[in-house]
Design a protein around this motif. Structure first.
Motif, PDB file in Angstrom:
ATOM      1  N   ARG A 127       0.832  -1.202   0.000  1.00 31.93           N
ATOM      2  CA  ARG A 127       0.000   0.000   0.000  1.00 31.93           C
ATOM      3  C   ARG A 127       0.869   1.254   0.000  1.00 31.93           C
ATOM      4  NH1 ARG A 127      -5.258  -0.011   1.384  1.00 31.93           N
ATOM      5  NH2 ARG A 127      -5.032   1.900   2.612  1.00 31.93           N
ATOM      6  N   GLY A 128       0.657   2.082  -1.028  1.00 31.97           N
ATOM      7  CA  GLY A 128       1.362   3.353  -1.090  1.00 31.97           C
ATOM      8  C   GLY A 128       2.764   3.285  -1.654  1.00 31.97           C
ATOM      9  N   ARG A 129       3.247   2.092  -2.005  1.00 27.35           N
ATOM     10  CA  ARG A 129       4.569   1.966  -2.621  1.00 27.35           C
ATOM     11  C   ARG A 129       4.393   1.293  -3.975  1.00 27.35           C
ATOM     12  NH1 ARG A 129       8.417   3.566   0.774  1.00 27.35           N
ATOM     13  NH2 ARG A 129      10.019   2.923  -0.707  1.00 27.35           N
ATOM     14  N   PHE A 130       5.075   1.828  -4.972  1.00 25.70           N
ATOM     15  CA  PHE A 130       4.809   1.410  -6.344  1.00 25.70           C
ATOM     16  C   PHE A 130       6.083   0.996  -7.069  1.00 25.70           C
ATOM     17  CE2 PHE A 130       1.715   4.662  -5.078  1.00 25.70           C
ATOM     18  CZ  PHE A 130       0.542   3.940  -5.210  1.00 25.70           C
ATOM     19  N   ARG A 131       5.904   0.188  -8.100  1.00 26.95           N
ATOM     20  CA  ARG A 131       7.012  -0.191  -8.975  1.00 26.95           C
ATOM     21  C   ARG A 131       7.208   0.833 -10.089  1.00 26.95           C
ATOM     22  NH1 ARG A 131       5.544  -6.653  -9.631  1.00 26.95           N
ATOM     23  NH2 ARG A 131       6.590  -7.347  -7.710  1.00 26.95           N
ATOM     24  N   GLU A 132       6.139   1.499 -10.471  1.00 25.49           N
ATOM     25  CA  GLU A 132       6.182   2.580 -11.460  1.00 25.49           C
ATOM     26  C   GLU A 132       5.591   3.805 -10.789  1.00 25.49           C
ATOM     27  OE1 GLU A 132       4.649   2.817 -15.949  1.00 25.49           O
ATOM     28  OE2 GLU A 132       3.027   3.052 -14.491  1.00 25.49           O
ATOM     29  N   PHE A 133       6.343   4.897 -10.757  1.00 21.59           N
ATOM     30  CA  PHE A 133       5.837   6.082 -10.070  1.00 21.59           C
ATOM     31  C   PHE A 133       6.502   7.346 -10.612  1.00 21.59           C
ATOM     32  CE2 PHE A 133       9.282   4.185  -7.697  1.00 21.59           C
ATOM     33  CZ  PHE A 133      10.103   5.241  -7.319  1.00 21.59           C
ATOM     34  N   GLY A 344       7.902  12.796  -4.658  1.00 18.61           N
ATOM     35  CA  GLY A 344       7.418  11.521  -5.188  1.00 18.61           C
ATOM     36  C   GLY A 344       5.912  11.609  -5.357  1.00 18.61           C
ATOM     37  N   LEU A 345       5.470  12.058  -6.531  1.00 19.39           N
ATOM     38  CA  LEU A 345       4.074  12.465  -6.683  1.00 19.39           C
ATOM     39  C   LEU A 345       3.099  11.300  -6.602  1.00 19.39           C
ATOM     40  CD1 LEU A 345       2.090  14.731  -7.034  1.00 19.39           C
ATOM     41  CD2 LEU A 345       2.347  14.538  -9.506  1.00 19.39           C
ATOM     42  N   SER A 346       3.436  10.154  -7.159  1.00 25.46           N
ATOM     43  CA  SER A 346       2.494   9.025  -7.117  1.00 25.46           C
ATOM     44  C   SER A 346       2.192   8.638  -5.672  1.00 25.46           C
ATOM     45  CB  SER A 346       3.060   7.830  -7.881  1.00 25.46           C
ATOM     46  OG  SER A 346       3.270   8.151  -9.237  1.00 25.46           O
ATOM     47  N   ARG A 347       3.231   8.505  -4.871  1.00 19.27           N
ATOM     48  CA  ARG A 347       3.048   8.143  -3.457  1.00 19.27           C
ATOM     49  C   ARG A 347       2.321   9.260  -2.708  1.00 19.27           C
ATOM     50  NH1 ARG A 347       4.435   5.147   0.879  1.00 19.27           N
ATOM     51  NH2 ARG A 347       5.315   6.160   2.717  1.00 19.27           N
TER      52      ARG A 347
END
Length: 464
Positions: A127-133, A344-347
């Protein structure tokens, strides 16, 4: 039949949330440009020998390598032997280092760049951590030297952007790794590798607490005495309140030093940075010293930053960065010091959405006006109205398939379109347009020649 499934570790949004995400990108971009930074973009993949130069084992295990099947080249009878191995970028700093080293003689220094692109890491999705961001970086790179005055600009940029994003009260926390290293030298921790290891543990203080730090530093891996660890804990738990208090804290640190040159230099740099942060208009309530901030990456050498939301501390840092002495030392003999900060905009977007802080931004559309098809015989006139609105700078969608007006209005409402511009037989006879505001649930009629100006006035009004 294949079941459609989104790959794990990505942030794939429906249009209303994508609109909100795009607006945050636009605010960040305009904020960077407002401070005089220039855009660059680098390829999504780099040569692996370039990309992995500065990585350790853990980072290398997270890198996605790019492998072409070579089918096209083989079909042409071409030899693909010797083609360099490629890998997806895992941050924007290493590509920046390569970019500056490669184009050094074509750039003007100090080189002020911003970059807003996706990066890739083979982390375990959670949750809240991504492979693509998305990362949104801003940096100033100097040639041979770079004044510490530039270190004050990053907090000013971030303050301007987060204020415009209206995500609630926040605090920009500052420190200087030279102060930390000098303090450890005074305690007898002089080995650079041991200092770096202690710095990495200290950086976890706000997340894991003092008991964890006490147990770790007195444990077998570090073997520090309880007396030394208690001094470290007392030092790194210092937080300033207001500008004058920050200066007083620095004076205390300096007076307690045993003559460390690194500590004295770090204190002097922080004094200048704090003075210029205030001069750049950042309210003193929005920044403070935090002697636990170290940043986990060893290439930081001076000023370091982290920013947190005051009312949502569990979210953690929403942007971070710092000063580094030599950005591209692996690629060029030139010395290229720099300072930068990254969002880190996605997160950040995911965290804000989960905390319910984006409710005012969702459910909206980039389309401002819908022109419905009221009468098929008037389609050409309705399309002309849509063209008139677009020429006036208003984002307009025209209905081409027709149907009942009520159904078209429901479509506009569900799609988040605020205004409907109705051009029916009566409006044609009167040379008028009826404007329906779906949010306020009212409507009014304006002369056809005034429809653009009327809509501009309405769109400029605060939404309720």
């Amino acid at each position: 039949m294949i079941t459609p499934r989104t790959p794990s570790g990505v942030l794939e949004l429906l249009p209303p949330d994508q609109v909100a995400f795009q607006r945050m990108l636009d605010v960040i971009r305009s904020g960077y440009e407002r401070f005089g930074f220039l855009p660059i973009q680098t390829p999504v993949f780099e040569r692996s020998d370039v990309l992995l130069t500065k990585t350790g084992g853990e980072t290398e295990r997270q890198v996605y390598f790019v492998q072409s099947t070579g089918a096209l080249e083989k079909a042409r009878g071409e030899d693909v032997e010797g083609t360099p191995e490629l890998a997806l970028r895992f941050d924007l700093t290493v590509p920046l280092a390569r970019y500056v080293a490669e184009h050094e003689h074509q750039l003007t220094f100090p080189f002020r760049r911003y970059q807003m692109q996706q990066v890739y890491r083979g982390e375990r999705p959670q949750r809240g951590r991504f492979r693509e961001f998305y990362q949104c970086d801003v940096d100033v790179i100097g040639k041979d030297e770079l004044s510490v005055r530039h270190d004050a600009e990053c907090p000013a940029v971030i303050h301007s952007i987060f204020t415009e994003l209206a995500i609630g009260p926040f605090t920009i926390q500052l420190n200087n790794r030279k102060v930390l290293r000098g303090f450890y030298e005074d305690l007898g921790i002089v080995d650079p590798d041991q200092q770096a290891a202690v710095l990495r543990e200290v950086d976890k203080l706000d997340k894991r607490g003092p008991d964890y730090l006490r147990t770790t530093l007195t444990g077998e891996a570090f073997g520090l005495s309880e007396a030394v660890v208690e001094q470290i804990l007392a030092f790194v738990q210092v937080r300033s309140e207001g500008h004058e208090d920050a200066l007083a804290r620095l004076a205390e640190v300096e007076s307690g030093s045993r003559g460390s040159e690194s500590l004295a230099q770090g204190v002097a740099e922080l004094r200048e940075v704090l003075s210029l942060v205030r001069a750049m208009g950042v309210p003193q309530s929005d920044y403070r010293l935090n002697f636990s901030i170290a940043r986990g990456l060893d290439y930081y050498t001076g000023t370091v930053y982290e920013t947190t939301l005051d009312q949502h501390p569990a979210i953690g840092s929403i942007c971070s960065g710092g000063r580094y002495d030599n950005l591209a030392g692996q690629y060029t003999k030139s010395r290229l010091p720099g300072v930068g900060i990254s969002i880190g905009l996605s997160r950040l977007f995911w965290q804000l959405r989960e905390a319910g802080l984006l409710t005012d931004s969702t459910g909206q559309s980039t389309v401002q006006v819908l022109v419905p098809q009221v009468d098929a015989a008037l389609l050409d006139d309705q399309l002309a109205l849509a063209s008139q609105l677009r020429s006036g700078g208003i984002n307009t969608e025209a209905v081409l398939d027709g149907g009942k007006l009520g159904k078209q209005l429901r479509y506009a409402d569900r799609a988040g379109i605020r205004f409907v511009a109705i051009l029916g037989p009566q409006e044609m006879a009167d040379s008028t347009v009826t404007l329906k505001d779906l949010r306020r649930q009212d409507q009014f009629t304006v002369p056809r020649e005034e429809v653009v100006s009327a809509l501009r006035v309405e769109l400029a009004q605060p939404q309720v």
